[in-house]
Design an enzyme around this catalytic site. Structure first.
Site, PDB file in Angstrom:
ATOM      1  CG  ASP A 105       9.725  -2.030  -8.953  1.00 52.47           C
ATOM      2  OD1 ASP A 105       8.550  -1.954  -8.510  1.00 52.47           O
ATOM      3  OD2 ASP A 105      10.158  -2.837  -9.572  1.00 52.47           O
TER       4      ASP A 105
ATOM      5  CB  THR B 187       9.304  -5.697  -4.996  1.00 52.55           C
ATOM      6  OG1 THR B 187       9.003  -4.216  -5.267  1.00 52.55           O
ATOM      7  CG2 THR B 187       8.446  -6.576  -5.995  1.00 52.55           C
ATOM      8  CB  THR B 188      10.186  -1.979  -1.285  1.00 48.58           C
ATOM      9  OG1 THR B 188      10.341  -1.385  -2.870  1.00 48.58           O
ATOM     10  CG2 THR B 188      11.415  -1.233  -0.648  1.00 48.58           C
TER      11      THR B 188
ATOM     12  CG  ASP C 271       4.813  -1.950  -9.480  1.00 48.62           C
ATOM     13  OD1 ASP C 271       5.152  -2.891 -10.511  1.00 48.62           O
ATOM     14  OD2 ASP C 271       5.083  -1.458  -8.500  1.00 48.62           O
TER      15      ASP C 271
HETATM   16  P1  ADP Z   1       6.468  -1.818  -2.256  1.00 43.03           P
HETATM   17  O1  ADP Z   1       7.668  -2.028  -3.467  1.00 43.03           O
HETATM   18  O2  ADP Z   1       6.597  -2.630  -1.150  1.00 43.03           O
HETATM   19  O3  ADP Z   1       5.180  -1.892  -3.194  1.00 43.03           O
HETATM   20  P2  ADP Z   1       6.427   1.187  -2.011  1.00 43.03           P
HETATM   21  O4  ADP Z   1       7.364   2.024  -2.126  1.00 43.03           O
HETATM   22  O5  ADP Z   1       5.493   1.055  -3.190  1.00 43.03           O
HETATM   23  O6  ADP Z   1       6.916  -0.273  -1.841  1.00 43.03           O
HETATM   24  O7  ADP Z   1       5.350   1.637  -0.713  1.00 43.03           O
HETATM   25  C1  ADP Z   1       4.318   0.692  -0.415  1.00 43.03           C
HETATM   26  C2  ADP Z   1       3.888   1.174   0.975  1.00 43.03           C
HETATM   27  O8  ADP Z   1       3.726   2.550   0.988  1.00 43.03           O
HETATM   28  C3  ADP Z   1       2.847   0.529   1.192  1.00 43.03           C
HETATM   29  O9  ADP Z   1       3.078  -0.263   2.660  1.00 43.03           O
HETATM   30  C4  ADP Z   1       1.705   1.316   1.217  1.00 43.03           C
HETATM   31  O10 ADP Z   1       0.550   1.105   2.029  1.00 43.03           O
HETATM   32  C5  ADP Z   1       2.324   2.539   1.548  1.00 43.03           C
HETATM   33  N1  ADP Z   1       1.767   3.890   1.277  1.00 43.03           N
HETATM   34  C6  ADP Z   1       1.308   4.333   0.187  1.00 43.03           C
HETATM   35  N2  ADP Z   1       0.697   5.396   0.143  1.00 43.03           N
HETATM   36  C7  ADP Z   1       0.582   5.784   1.309  1.00 43.03           C
HETATM   37  C8  ADP Z   1       0.209   6.936   2.093  1.00 43.03           C
HETATM   38  N3  ADP Z   1      -0.272   7.958   1.530  1.00 43.03           N
HETATM   39  N4  ADP Z   1       0.391   7.206   3.532  1.00 43.03           N
HETATM   40  C9  ADP Z   1       0.831   6.054   3.949  1.00 43.03           C
HETATM   41  N5  ADP Z   1       1.365   5.086   3.533  1.00 43.03           N
HETATM   42  C10 ADP Z   1       1.213   4.928   2.303  1.00 43.03           C
HETATM   43 MG    MG Z   2       4.536  -0.384  -4.316  1.00 42.13          MG
END
Ligand code: ADP
Ligand code: MG
Length: 559
Positions: A64, A97-98, A394
């Site tokens: 996270d 957040t990332t 989240d």
């Molecule tokens: P953040 O802290 O920004 O939420 P995450 O590590 O949760 O970071 O990643 C979120 C990103 O991963 C988003 O851009 C989301 O659309 C993408 N994502 C989630 N599931 C999938 C998937 N199955 N295929 C492609 N991208 C995905």
């Molecule tokens: Mg996320």
């Protein structure tokens, strides 16, 4: 220091460090980039986790963004601003957040190139702001309507959010739990708008069993046990008496001396005490209560009377829990047992003591007011449970975002890519240096699909080309499904969905931080005053260490 007629004038305290102009800016950008770099590999479902160890040796395992940055002790002022980006994102929308930190890093990286081309920071920040405003419009326009009735949209958004966490195997079940919890607390405000306050959802954690055993309890959990073994452990149709005061004989406030002259007097004395306790118990029995929940203690004798009457008693319950119970069951919190009347009792369909690992907890379910819910998190180790809690936070936020804002987009980098394409078209209508800044902003957005691809071990350029081709054909939610490794024309169809507000907030918070950092051309770091004796820094050590101050403490593996 200035020179006037040969006399030096000291304007700032001795030891103050000052970096100006290009140096200051480069320095700040470099620090901010380091932060973005630190979280880059954790983006998306194929992102890696970080193990963070603090100075006391406590370990946190997470992916996270906000947590990672919270745990590492950042000192450089510009780097701290990046940490703020994650914090703002977290408090506003709870996810992304990332994304926001990576975006801010990329914006700064590309702005640096513009600076090298002698474009003034003000021109860049104005262009970026314009681009961000337009991007928000574009994202809004491409969104699909959703909301509390769109069960599929809610569930997909929650599952997408959890797909990048360790809970991924249980995301289906956890998504249902989170939706159930939000549905319980969601209500329409005065203007007919849905609001869901996630603070109303109580989280309880207990080590043991598996993540899959996490459950939603419609009611309240007390981490206490039924006070005496003779009492019932489960009561249906519970009429609950809540009391703040102890059920025992109060000690006098004065020192009193009692002179007993005969054995009969002792007996009389004890009999009197017993009678008083019996009276108290009788008042409770008469009220019709079959459960008593008390903030203070309960005398053994009173326990005995209540047990005989088949009443379940829980004692030493926290005041905050008592207040929650009052809201949940509709019962009044009594201060005097004379108020023990049927109309002051609370109601719950079931009150039951259950064993959770080695402890016995009392569950109060099917309450009068269904708005009180608890998520009971289970998991093998404490580290796992903590990460589950963060993932659930989240997911709850994401569901709340969709319920309140009622807009979703496809995920997997699709919205960023589509926004970039439309922004470039918009840029061509501007001309001049502004156009350049807006184009650079658009290019920066590509970092999200690029990083997602990179973290999945794919070729960035290859993926970007394929995706752009699909978007040009009009598939605005075309993205790369990391779970199957395929390019799909509509990420929504494969269930990868995100709240629009998360995407919009990421753009807003990253642009804000970027512009703020770009506008700084002078860093004046004062001398930190010496800390308390023994601790603290010796005088003269304060100020900003030159270069990448602060981040030097991070092991290279963290990058
Ligand atoms: P953040 O802290 O920004 O939420 P995450 O590590 O949760 O970071 O990643 C979120 C990103 O991963 C988003 O851009 C989301 O659309 C993408 N994502 C989630 N599931 C999938 C998937 N199955 N295929 C492609 N991208 C995905
Ligand atoms: Mg996320």
């Amino acid at each position: 220091m200035a020179q006037l007629g040969g006399q030096p004038i000291f304007i700032m305290k001795e030891g103050t460090e000052r970096t100006r102009g290009k140096d200051a800016m480069e320095n700040n950008i470099a620090a901010a980039k380091v932060i973005a770099e630190a979280v880059r590999t954790s983006l998306g479902p194929r992102g890696m986790d970080k193990m963070l160890v603090d100075q006391f040796g406590d370990v946190v395992i997470t992916n996270d963004g906000a947590t990672i940055l919270k745990e590492i002790d950042v000192q450089h002022p510009a780097a701290k601003m990046m940490v703020e980006v994650a914090k703002t994102q977290d408090s506003e929308v709870g996810d992304g957040t990332t994304t926001s930190v990576i975006l801010a890093g990329e914006l700064l990286k590309r702005a640096e190139k513009l600076l090298q081309q002698k474009i003034h920071p003000t021109v860049i920040t104005e262009g970026f702001r314009k681009a961000a405003d337009k991007a928000v419009e574009i994202l809004d326009a491409m969104s699909i309507k959703s909301g509390i009735d769109d069960k599929k949209g809610l569930k997909n958004a929650a599952m997408t959010c959890m797909s990048s966490k360790i809970v991924v195997e249980s995301k289906d079940k956890l998504a249902d739990i989170c939706i159930g919890a939000i549905e319980a607390v969601a209500e329409k405000d005065g203007n007919g708008k849905w609001v869901a306050d996630i603070d109303k959802i109580q989280i309880q954690k207990k080590q043991g069993d598996m993540i899959d055993d996490t459950s939603l309890i419609k009611g309240i959990i007390l981490d206490k046990e039924v006070v005496a073994p003779g009492m019932p452990k489960s009561i249906k149709d519970a009429k609950i008496l809540l009391t703040q005061s102890a059920i025992e004989i109060e000690k006098t406030e004065f020192d009193a001396k009692l002179q007993i002259t005969s054995p009969e007097q002792i007996q009389q004395f004890l009999d009197e005490e017993e009678k008083m306790l019996r009276d108290m118990a009788e008042k409770i029995v008469k009220s019709g209560a079959n459960v008593v929940i008390c903030q203070k203690g309960i005398d053994d004798m009173a326990q005995h009377f209540l047990a005989r009457a088949g009443i379940m008693v829980v004692r030493r319950v926290k005041k905050s829990d008592l207040e929650k119970l009052s809201k949940a069951t509709g019962g009044m919190i009594l201060t005097n047992l004379d108020d023990a009347k049927p109309e002051n009792l609370g109601y719950a369909g079931l009150v039951e003591e259950r064993k959770v690992m080695n402890d016995s907890w009392v569950f109060i379910e099917e309450c009068k007011n269904p708005k009180s819910v608890v998520i009971l998190i289970r998991g093998g180790t404490e580290l796992v449970i903590d990460e589950v809690e963060r993932a659930l936070h989240d997911a709850l936020c994401v569901i709340r975002d969709v319920v309140e804002d009622q807009k979703i987009v496809g995920g997997g980098g699709a919205p960023e890519l589509e926004t970039a394409i439309q922004l470039r078209e918009y840029a061509s209508t501007l001309g001049g240096r502004e156009q350049l800044a807006v184009e650079v902003f658009a290019d920066s957005l590509d970092i999200i699909p690029k990083t997602l691809a990179e973290n999945a071990g794919l070729d960035q350029i290859d993926v970007l080309m394929k995706l752009r081709a699909a978007h040009q054909k009009g598939y605005k939610f075309a993205g790369h499904d990391m779970e199957t490794g395929e390019v799909v024309n509509n990420m929504m169809e494969v269930g990868v969905v995100e709240p629009t507000s998360v995407k919009i907030q990421a753009i807003k918070s990253s642009t804000e931080a970027t512009c703020m950092i770009l506008r700084i051309d002078d860093v004046i770091a004062g001398v930190k005053s010496a800390g308390p004796p023994g601790g603290g820094m010796p005088p003269g050590m304060g100020g900003m260490p030159p270069g990448m101050g602060g981040m030097g403490g991070m092991p290279p593996g963290m990058m």
